[in-house]
Scaffold this motif. Structure first.
Motif, mmCIF file in Angstrom:
data_model
loop_
_atom_site.group_PDB
_atom_site.id
_atom_site.type_symbol
_atom_site.label_atom_id
_atom_site.label_comp_id
_atom_site.label_asym_id
_atom_site.label_seq_id
_atom_site.Cartn_x
_atom_site.Cartn_y
_atom_site.Cartn_z
ATOM 1 N N ARG A 194 -40.774 52.054 35.530
ATOM 2 C CA ARG A 194 -40.182 51.038 36.396
ATOM 3 C C ARG A 194 -38.926 50.427 35.781
ATOM 4 N NH1 ARG A 194 -39.407 49.973 39.987
ATOM 5 N NH2 ARG A 194 -39.959 47.835 40.448
ATOM 6 N N ASP A 195 -38.826 50.376 34.463
ATOM 7 C CA ASP A 195 -37.660 49.743 33.846
ATOM 8 C C ASP A 195 -36.378 50.533 34.072
ATOM 9 O OD1 ASP A 195 -38.803 51.750 32.282
ATOM 10 O OD2 ASP A 195 -37.921 50.959 30.446
ATOM 11 N N LYS A 196 -36.478 51.777 34.553
ATOM 12 C CA LYS A 196 -35.290 52.588 34.847
ATOM 13 C C LYS A 196 -34.893 52.533 36.325
ATOM 14 C CE LYS A 196 -35.131 54.130 30.613
ATOM 15 N NZ LYS A 196 -34.052 53.738 29.681
ATOM 16 N N GLN A 197 -35.678 51.826 37.122
ATOM 17 C CA GLN A 197 -35.373 51.739 38.558
ATOM 18 C C GLN A 197 -34.360 50.615 38.800
ATOM 19 O OE1 GLN A 197 -37.249 54.094 40.598
ATOM 20 N NE2 GLN A 197 -37.686 54.772 38.518
ATOM 21 N N VAL A 198 -33.147 50.817 38.328
ATOM 22 C CA VAL A 198 -32.149 49.744 38.338
ATOM 23 C C VAL A 198 -31.009 50.013 39.320
ATOM 24 C CG1 VAL A 198 -32.661 49.059 35.977
ATOM 25 C CG2 VAL A 198 -30.948 50.845 36.386
ATOM 26 N N PHE A 199 -31.050 51.138 40.033
ATOM 27 C CA PHE A 199 -29.991 51.447 40.990
ATOM 28 C C PHE A 199 -30.390 50.961 42.379
ATOM 29 C CE2 PHE A 199 -29.987 54.792 37.695
ATOM 30 C CZ PHE A 199 -28.745 54.534 37.130
ATOM 31 N N ARG A 200 -29.410 50.930 43.279
ATOM 32 C CA ARG A 200 -29.653 50.480 44.662
ATOM 33 C C ARG A 200 -29.176 51.539 45.646
ATOM 34 N NH1 ARG A 200 -32.633 45.762 46.235
ATOM 35 N NH2 ARG A 200 -32.748 44.495 44.347
ATOM 36 N N MET A 201 -30.038 51.834 46.633
ATOM 37 C CA MET A 201 -29.601 52.700 47.718
ATOM 38 C C MET A 201 -28.546 51.984 48.556
ATOM 39 S SD MET A 201 -33.112 54.385 49.192
ATOM 40 C CE MET A 201 -34.230 55.321 48.165
ATOM 41 N N SER A 202 -27.791 52.761 49.309
ATOM 42 C CA SER A 202 -26.837 52.161 50.229
ATOM 43 C C SER A 202 -27.579 51.470 51.366
ATOM 44 C CB SER A 202 -25.897 53.237 50.787
ATOM 45 O OG SER A 202 -26.629 54.263 51.431
ATOM 46 N N SER A 203 -26.921 50.561 52.038
ATOM 47 C CA SER A 203 -27.540 49.791 53.118
ATOM 48 C C SER A 203 -27.897 50.694 54.297
ATOM 49 C CB SER A 203 -26.594 48.686 53.584
ATOM 50 O OG SER A 203 -26.292 47.809 52.529
ATOM 51 N N TYR A 204 -28.953 50.293 54.997
ATOM 52 C CA TYR A 204 -29.386 51.020 56.198
ATOM 53 C C TYR A 204 -28.732 50.390 57.420
ATOM 54 C CZ TYR A 204 -32.503 52.912 59.785
ATOM 55 O OH TYR A 204 -33.007 53.541 60.897
ATOM 56 N N ARG A 205 -28.053 51.212 58.230
ATOM 57 C CA ARG A 205 -27.358 50.728 59.421
ATOM 58 C C ARG A 205 -27.657 51.664 60.578
ATOM 59 N NH1 ARG A 205 -21.891 51.736 56.916
ATOM 60 N NH2 ARG A 205 -23.243 53.295 55.953
ATOM 61 N N ARG A 206 -27.937 51.080 61.734
ATOM 62 C CA ARG A 206 -28.283 51.914 62.882
ATOM 63 C C ARG A 206 -28.057 51.145 64.181
ATOM 64 N NH1 ARG A 206 -34.050 55.033 63.941
ATOM 65 N NH2 ARG A 206 -34.054 54.869 66.212
ATOM 66 N N VAL A 207 -27.546 51.846 65.191
ATOM 67 C CA VAL A 207 -27.351 51.287 66.522
ATOM 68 C C VAL A 207 -27.926 52.271 67.541
ATOM 69 C CG1 VAL A 207 -25.693 50.492 68.248
ATOM 70 C CG2 VAL A 207 -25.267 50.050 65.821
ATOM 71 N N ASP A 208 -28.810 51.781 68.413
ATOM 72 C CA ASP A 208 -29.397 52.590 69.480
ATOM 73 C C ASP A 208 -28.936 52.062 70.836
ATOM 74 O OD1 ASP A 208 -30.779 53.870 67.468
ATOM 75 O OD2 ASP A 208 -32.610 52.709 67.759
#
Length: 348
Positions: free
Chosen positions: A260-274
């Protein structure tokens, strides 16, 4: 197995080594006992009405011989000066009993990992404090409701876990403490007469402390915004249009099998339009005025939807590629792009 241009990692000239392997052969035979009681108390004062809902849950699991006592209560108050306003406060001691994945612990000897089952595992515990309220009102004689909740949860006996693509791997031990805190808000109502729409927003922060180091929990999504809007075409109730938008902050991630101490990155934001459009093929709200099979039907809608109409490439997870020098690179896996969907809705 990891490889880079034909080289197995870790590389050896004399033998084949795997980067990770896991062997498991276990049996579980256990019994669970649960008992709960709940009651509601109401009382009216000059200032308003109070509603108290309280209860207790008792459980036992023969695997770890653990008894759990979980009281909880919710108090609501409706002021006499405005019965459209409601205040709520909830608190309680909650437990999440472990299942097979949580009780799996691992032991590594000479690079080979095997699974043992932890009979000393305890249920994860959370003390909740939730303060909220709702307000019902009208705009241009149309009904609306606004809600808000602020919460704090003190977490203990946590069993940390890693997320590798869609696989969840637990540590198998109660080795962390943490917290979750945030605010949720929503406005729901008829922005357009005869249709339901809503706007919601949420902010949250959740962290856990492992071996003295604080890291974001895998569900640490700081911001969440959603909107749903529906409307009819002018001068007709046969054609209906819906628009839905969603934005969410990125989740933490890191290389697999690194802790868990290596989980320091962030995914890009989730964006969606329907975007959706519906046509009411049959409007039979007064079913007694017709004969035949249509008498049993209230509404029939034909619809078409464009999911992710903007074609945004949202990241679902990462595939990790390793080179011969053991450097790792995260390659994103994307969710489905634009998709067209046709539907039929029949209401009886």
């Amino acid at each position: 197995m990891r490889d880079s241009a034909g080289y197995s990692l870790p590389h050896s000239d004399s033998r084949l080594d795997l980067i990770y392997n896991l062997a498991s052969k276990n049996e579980v035979n256990s019994n669970r006992f649960e008992l709960y009681a709940q009651d509601t108390y109401r009382r009216t004062f000059d200032e308003g009405e109070m509603i108290l809902n309280y209860g207790v849950r008792l459980s036992h699991w023969s695997w770890n011989k653990e008894w759990l006592f979980s009281p909880r209560a919710t108090m609501a108050f409706v002021p006499a000066s405005n019965d459209n306003l409601t205040f709520r406060f909830s608190t309680g001691l909650y437990y999440q009993a472990p299942f097979y994945k949580e009780i799996k612990d691992t032991v590594t000897v000479n690079g080979n990992t095997s699974v043992i089952l932890n009979e000393n595992i305890k249920s994860q515990r959370s003390i909740h404090f939730v303060l909220g309220g709702e307000y019902r009102f009208k705009v241009n004689n149309r009904p609306f409701k606004a809600t808000a909740e602020m919460y704090y949860k003190a977490l203990s006996n946590l069993i940390p876990y890693n997320v590798d693509n869609v696989r969840v791997s637990y540590y198998g031990e109660n080795m962390a403490t943490g917290y979750a805190m945030g605010l949720d808000m929503k406005i729901y109502g008829e922005f357009v007469p005869g249709t339901d729409s809503w706007i919601s927003a949420g902010i949250m922060k959740t962290q856990e402390k492992i071996n003295g180091k604080s890291v974001p929990r895998p569900t640490d999504q700081r911001l969440n915004l959603s909107v749903f809007f529906s409307d009819y075409f002018p001068n007709t109730d046969k054609w209906k249009v819906t628009l839905k938008g969603h934005y969410a902050g990125g989740l933490p991630f890191g290389p697999p099998h690194t802790g868990r101490d290596k989980q320091v990155f962030r995914m890009s934001s989730y964006r969606r339009v329907d975007l959706g459009m519906s046509y009411r093929l049959l409007n039979n709200e007064d079913r007694h005025a017709t004969n035949g099979i249509s008498r049993h039907l209230r509404n029939v809608w034909l619809g078409i939807d464009a999911f992710n109409i903007l074609g945004i490439s949202n990241v679902n997870s990462y595939y990790w590629v390793t080179d011969i020098t053991n450097n790792q690179y995260a390659v994103p896996n994307y969710l489905t792009g634009r998709q067209i969907n046709a539907r039929v809705l029949i209401e009886f």
